[in-house]
Write a protein that holds these residues in place. Sequence first.
Motif, PDB file in Angstrom:
ATOM      1  N   UNK A  19      31.668  67.331  47.298  1.00 40.35           N
ATOM      2  CA  UNK A  19      30.845  68.477  47.717  1.00 40.35           C
ATOM      3  C   UNK A  19      31.647  69.768  47.560  1.00 40.35           C
ATOM      4  N   UNK A  20      32.922  69.714  47.926  1.00 35.40           N
ATOM      5  CA  UNK A  20      33.795  70.872  47.735  1.00 35.40           C
ATOM      6  C   UNK A  20      33.882  71.191  46.238  1.00 35.40           C
ATOM      7  N   UNK A  21      34.122  70.166  45.443  1.00 37.57           N
ATOM      8  CA  UNK A  21      34.254  70.367  43.996  1.00 37.57           C
ATOM      9  C   UNK A  21      32.985  70.976  43.400  1.00 37.57           C
ATOM     10  N   UNK A  22      31.819  70.501  43.822  1.00 37.60           N
ATOM     11  CA  UNK A  22      30.557  71.003  43.272  1.00 37.60           C
ATOM     12  C   UNK A  22      30.406  72.505  43.522  1.00 37.60           C
ATOM     13  N   UNK A  23      30.702  72.937  44.746  1.00 44.45           N
ATOM     14  CA  UNK A  23      30.590  74.367  45.045  1.00 44.45           C
ATOM     15  C   UNK A  23      31.618  75.190  44.289  1.00 44.45           C
ATOM     16  N   UNK A  24      32.824  74.652  44.148  1.00 36.97           N
ATOM     17  CA  UNK A  24      33.858  75.372  43.397  1.00 36.97           C
ATOM     18  C   UNK A  24      33.491  75.477  41.921  1.00 36.97           C
ATOM     19  N   UNK A  25      32.942  74.417  41.364  1.00 32.50           N
ATOM     20  CA  UNK A  25      32.531  74.421  39.951  1.00 32.50           C
ATOM     21  C   UNK A  25      31.447  75.460  39.712  1.00 32.50           C
ATOM     22  N   UNK A  26      30.485  75.537  40.624  1.00 27.48           N
ATOM     23  CA  UNK A  26      29.408  76.522  40.472  1.00 27.48           C
ATOM     24  C   UNK A  26      29.992  77.937  40.413  1.00 27.48           C
ATOM     25  N   UNK A  27      30.925  78.235  41.305  1.00 28.93           N
ATOM     26  CA  UNK A  27      31.569  79.547  41.284  1.00 28.93           C
ATOM     27  C   UNK A  27      32.394  79.767  40.032  1.00 28.93           C
ATOM     28  N   UNK A  28      33.088  78.719  39.576  1.00 29.12           N
ATOM     29  CA  UNK A  28      33.875  78.835  38.343  1.00 29.12           C
ATOM     30  C   UNK A  28      32.989  79.149  37.142  1.00 29.12           C
ATOM     31  N   UNK A  29      31.788  78.634  37.150  1.00 32.35           N
ATOM     32  CA  UNK A  29      30.870  78.921  36.046  1.00 32.35           C
ATOM     33  C   UNK A  29      30.527  80.413  36.015  1.00 32.35           C
ATOM     34  N   UNK A  30      30.317  81.022  37.174  1.00 37.04           N
ATOM     35  CA  UNK A  30      30.106  82.478  37.229  1.00 37.04           C
ATOM     36  C   UNK A  30      31.361  83.200  36.747  1.00 37.04           C
ATOM     37  N   UNK A  50      29.177  79.708  49.995  1.00 38.75           N
ATOM     38  CA  UNK A  50      29.216  78.249  50.080  1.00 38.75           C
ATOM     39  C   UNK A  50      30.373  77.759  50.947  1.00 38.75           C
ATOM     40  N   UNK A  51      31.439  78.562  51.081  1.00 36.28           N
ATOM     41  CA  UNK A  51      32.519  78.199  51.993  1.00 36.28           C
ATOM     42  C   UNK A  51      31.981  78.150  53.422  1.00 36.28           C
ATOM     43  N   UNK A  52      31.243  79.171  53.819  1.00 35.13           N
ATOM     44  CA  UNK A  52      30.688  79.193  55.174  1.00 35.13           C
ATOM     45  C   UNK A  52      29.550  78.206  55.343  1.00 35.13           C
ATOM     46  N   UNK A  53      28.793  77.965  54.289  1.00 29.00           N
ATOM     47  CA  UNK A  53      27.604  77.131  54.374  1.00 29.00           C
ATOM     48  C   UNK A  53      27.889  75.644  54.175  1.00 29.00           C
ATOM     49  N   UNK A  54      28.776  75.278  53.246  1.00 28.96           N
ATOM     50  CA  UNK A  54      28.973  73.848  52.956  1.00 28.96           C
ATOM     51  C   UNK A  54      30.429  73.447  52.757  1.00 28.96           C
ATOM     52  N   UNK A  55      31.081  73.994  51.748  1.00 32.07           N
ATOM     53  CA  UNK A  55      32.357  73.404  51.363  1.00 32.07           C
ATOM     54  C   UNK A  55      33.469  73.616  52.378  1.00 32.07           C
ATOM     55  N   UNK A  56      33.386  74.653  53.193  1.00 31.00           N
ATOM     56  CA  UNK A  56      34.391  74.833  54.234  1.00 31.00           C
ATOM     57  C   UNK A  56      34.333  73.716  55.260  1.00 31.00           C
ATOM     58  N   UNK A  57      33.120  73.324  55.649  1.00 28.26           N
ATOM     59  CA  UNK A  57      32.956  72.222  56.584  1.00 28.26           C
ATOM     60  C   UNK A  57      33.433  70.906  55.974  1.00 28.26           C
ATOM     61  N   UNK A  58      33.051  70.667  54.734  1.00 30.62           N
ATOM     62  CA  UNK A  58      33.466  69.416  54.081  1.00 30.62           C
ATOM     63  C   UNK A  58      34.983  69.369  53.891  1.00 30.62           C
TER      64      UNK A  58
END
Length: 176
Positions: free
Chosen positions: A115-126, A142-150
């Motif tokens: 889940x962390x990787x997915x959010x990071x990849x999305x940002x890397x694409x931008x 996404x850090x506050x919403x998902x990947x920070x928690x994961x």
Amino acid sequence: MSDEWNDLAARVAGHAQNYIDGLTRLASGEGGDAILPLLLVEVAQVSLAGTQLGAVQDVILQGNFEPPLGEDPDIDPLRTALAVRLGPVDDYAEVFDPYKDTAVTPYRLSDDLTAVAADLIHGLRHYRAGRPLEALWWWQYSYFNTWGNHAGAALRALHALVAHTRLDVVEESTTV
């Protein structure tokens, strides 16, 4: 966009790519029996990028609009490979929000890590599309919403596993 934002975007992009590369190598078997402490290092390092995103002012996109990117890559094979490598320690219990939802919830390290990787990849694409502000916005949101928690949950679980392997030792019997 200011140099400060560009510098932060470049730093976070570097952390994100390092995390994804490290996770991919560990899922493929590199690291051998040291997978748990190595995953602990990977999660701790990318969490530093997240805390930096949490410490800066909110990133606001002009028009409050995220440009479309198309489909993100499928990372389920990475999740599956991690689940196989983690085996019986993949499942663990976590409290999702210690202030609002104190029920114990079943989690999987493989799900958290990807889940962390997915959010990071999305940002890397931008970021790679030449949109560092959009990348920062996505990573922060996404850090506050998902990947920070994961990442936090995975960090706690990995820390516990590594600590158990180091501290839960059988006492040696001594003969007099």
